[in-house]
Write a protein that holds these residues in place. Structure first.
Motif, PDB file in Angstrom:
ATOM      1  N   ASN A 146     -69.682  28.377   9.075  1.00  0.00           N
ATOM      2  CA  ASN A 146     -68.541  28.247   8.203  1.00  0.00           C
ATOM      3  C   ASN A 146     -68.153  29.388   7.383  1.00  0.00           C
ATOM      4  O   ASN A 146     -66.983  29.806   7.172  1.00  0.00           O
ATOM      5  N   TYR A 147     -69.122  30.061   6.751  1.00  0.00           N
ATOM      6  CA  TYR A 147     -69.014  31.224   5.679  1.00  0.00           C
ATOM      7  C   TYR A 147     -68.394  32.256   6.830  1.00  0.00           C
ATOM      8  O   TYR A 147     -67.284  33.100   6.422  1.00  0.00           O
ATOM      9  N   ASN A 161     -64.878  31.642   7.680  1.00  0.00           N
ATOM     10  CA  ASN A 161     -63.834  31.879   6.414  1.00  0.00           C
ATOM     11  C   ASN A 161     -63.552  33.237   6.162  1.00  0.00           C
ATOM     12  O   ASN A 161     -62.395  33.605   5.880  1.00  0.00           O
ATOM     13  N   LYS A 162     -64.696  33.903   6.295  1.00  0.00           N
ATOM     14  CA  LYS A 162     -64.505  35.540   5.789  1.00  0.00           C
ATOM     15  C   LYS A 162     -64.015  36.379   7.073  1.00  0.00           C
ATOM     16  O   LYS A 162     -63.221  37.138   6.774  1.00  0.00           O
ATOM     17  N   LYS A 200     -62.404  26.467  13.586  1.00  0.00           N
ATOM     18  CA  LYS A 200     -62.239  27.638  13.247  1.00  0.00           C
ATOM     19  C   LYS A 200     -62.879  28.820  13.948  1.00  0.00           C
ATOM     20  O   LYS A 200     -62.520  29.934  13.856  1.00  0.00           O
ATOM     21  N   ILE A 227     -75.324  32.817   0.420  1.00  0.00           N
ATOM     22  CA  ILE A 227     -73.919  33.344   0.593  1.00  0.00           C
ATOM     23  C   ILE A 227     -73.384  34.112  -0.512  1.00  0.00           C
ATOM     24  O   ILE A 227     -72.720  35.226  -0.442  1.00  0.00           O
ATOM     25  N   HIS A 284     -66.984  28.998  -0.283  1.00  0.00           N
ATOM     26  CA  HIS A 284     -67.499  28.664   1.057  1.00  0.00           C
ATOM     27  C   HIS A 284     -68.371  27.513   1.206  1.00  0.00           C
ATOM     28  O   HIS A 284     -68.423  26.626   2.063  1.00  0.00           O
ATOM     29  N   THR A 285     -69.181  27.360   0.065  1.00  0.00           N
ATOM     30  CA  THR A 285     -69.901  26.105   0.148  1.00  0.00           C
ATOM     31  C   THR A 285     -69.062  25.036  -0.447  1.00  0.00           C
ATOM     32  O   THR A 285     -69.234  23.825  -0.056  1.00  0.00           O
ATOM     33  N   SER A 336     -66.090  24.576   0.299  1.00  0.00           N
ATOM     34  CA  SER A 336     -65.271  24.037   1.564  1.00  0.00           C
ATOM     35  C   SER A 336     -66.017  23.405   2.396  1.00  0.00           C
ATOM     36  O   SER A 336     -65.539  22.474   3.346  1.00  0.00           O
ATOM     37  N   ASN A 381     -69.282  29.017  -5.156  1.00  0.00           N
ATOM     38  CA  ASN A 381     -68.905  29.890  -4.027  1.00  0.00           C
ATOM     39  C   ASN A 381     -67.895  28.945  -3.097  1.00  0.00           C
ATOM     40  O   ASN A 381     -68.256  27.841  -2.851  1.00  0.00           O
ATOM     41  N   GLU A 396     -72.153  37.989  -0.331  1.00  0.00           N
ATOM     42  CA  GLU A 396     -71.013  38.368  -0.804  1.00  0.00           C
ATOM     43  C   GLU A 396     -70.772  39.656  -1.651  1.00  0.00           C
ATOM     44  O   GLU A 396     -69.988  40.383  -1.832  1.00  0.00           O
TER      45      GLU A 396
END
Length: 414
Positions: A400-401, A404-405, A349, A110, A51-52, A54, A49, A114
């Motif tokens: 964080n996810y 990013n999303k 972010k 996550i 996101h993970t 990152s 993933n 997704e």
């Protein structure tokens, strides 16, 4: 979806066996923690993933490798028997296993979120429902059976007899639920029958408060209160401005009731005892950070009387400084530095996505983590570690996810 349900159920299922020294979620933590740690060390891309990946940046690598080097160096040069040295190393290593189990669960969560747009709301429901299951079971068990808590108490978490576990596990579940509620509101996530879900979250929060209050753990109750204040500081500060909202009036009446009737003595609530009869003369609350004659290198991987006995000092800081001396102090300062750095990066972010309300969540995560770590060491096998580390990692990885999303202000799930 069944896999996600099972993962969260085993995370929250801190059921204490009477014939075995560890809890159900500890067993799950050992297995999944070893698996996730092996993936990160030898096949990082298996954490498939973005996101993970990152989230697990170079800073995280430094923390991991430096910590493992310290643990195994003390293991190699220990003068104790191989068995005792191994047990000590594994128990301190459990900090990493708990951490990686949390990362693995969030990575799988996550990936699940997704797959479909509506899966994020399903994920939140799963977390709320599984925490409801263990908390409802705990309340039900407390009514039909006599709790065996060390300092007494009418409510306990599942089959726990340790007062710290009865305090800190519900506190972690409270934090998880209230953070999810904040994220739902801050990101305008839409649910069908949201009122029903909100009632369950409020039940989880109220149940957590009841069990924590009756646990006898003053540190857990302090963490609960401090965290609640940090999450609602805008409302709390009205007390100091003499703005009498419904909340401030309720708070003043409740405080007056407690002090005027000595309700904590009537209900035998040891958790409140520091208000009426404070006693900080115990060595547990002393300021001795290092062990005498072991200031530079400490006494080894873990300060134990026997390989399976509990530690005889409180606080994550003292866990590292007594075990590793100045080396441990440097490491924990190193850990704190990168923790703050991670919060700052996440804050940037959130500013980019203009989700300003969620910045307060980052402050609360910091306050919660630090306060949680002061009163008792909660990063070893005791039923608490898994839930505590998850309650700290979950909001950070979820934010964080989402950061990013999302690149728009409002994110709606139908």
């Amino acid at each position: 979806m069944t896999k996600i349900y099972i993962l969260y159920l085993f995370t929250f299922l801190a059921y204490e066996f009477k014939f075995f020294p560890i809890n159900i979620n500890d067993i799950a933590g050992i297995l999944l923690g070893i698996y996730a740690l092996a993936l990160f060390l030898f096949k990082k891309n298996s954490l498939s993933n973005i996101h993970t990946l990152s989230f697990l940046n170079k800073d995280f690598k430094y923390i991991l490798y430096s910590g493992l080097l310290i643990i195994f160096s003390y293991f190699i040069f220990s003068q104790e028997s191989l068995f005792v040295s191994t047990v000590k190393a594994i128990r301190i290593l459990y900090f990493y296993l708990s951490l990686f189990m949390s990362i693995y669960i969030m990575n799988e969560s996550i990936i699940f979120a997704e797959k479909k747009v509506q899966n994020l709301s399903k994920l939140i429901r799963i977390i709320v429902y599984t925490s409801f299951f263990v908390l409802f079971s705990s309340i039900f068990y407390s009514f039909i059976a006599e709790c065996k808590i060390q300092y007494g108490g009418s409510f306990c978490f599942l089959n726990q007899s340790n007062y710290s576990a009865n305090g800190y596990i519900p506190t972690s579940l409270f934090f998880i639920n209230i953070i999810l509620l904040k994220i739902i509101e801050n990101y305008n996530i839409r649910f069908q029958n949201f009122r029903y879900l909100k009632y369950i979250i409020f039940f989880n929060i109220a149940s957590s408060l009841i069990i924590t209050t009756y646990s006898g753990s003053r540190g857990a109750l302090t963490t609960f209160v401090v965290t609640l204040i940090s999450l609602n500081f805008g409302i709390i500060k009205n007390l100091f401005k003499l703005k009498f909202t419904k909340f401030t009036v309720f708070f003043i009446l409740l405080t007056t009731l407690i002090f005027s009737t000595k309700i904590e003595q009537l209900l035998e609530l040891r958790s409140f005892s520091y208000i009426v009869n404070p006693n900080f003369g115990s060595d547990r609350f002393g300021l001795q950070i290092f062990k005498q004659d072991s200031i530079i290198l400490g006494i080894g991987n873990f300060n134990l009387v026997g390989p399976f006995s509990p530690s005889n000092f409180d606080g994550t800081l003292r866990l590292f400084t007594i075990s590793y001396g100045l080396v441990g102090l440097i490491f924990i300062l190193f850990l704190l530095y990168f923790f703050i750095k991670k919060l700052i990066l996440l804050r940037k972010k959130l500013l980019i996505t203009k989700n300003f309300k969620s910045i307060n969540i980052l402050y609360s995560v910091f306050i919660y983590t630090v306060t949680f770590s002061i009163a008792n060491e909660n990063i070893i096998i005791n039923g608490v570690s898994i839930i505590f580390l998850f309650s700290m990692i979950m909001p950070l990885m979820l934010l964080n996810y989402l950061s990013n999303k999302l690149r728009v202000k409002d994110y709606e799930i139908k």
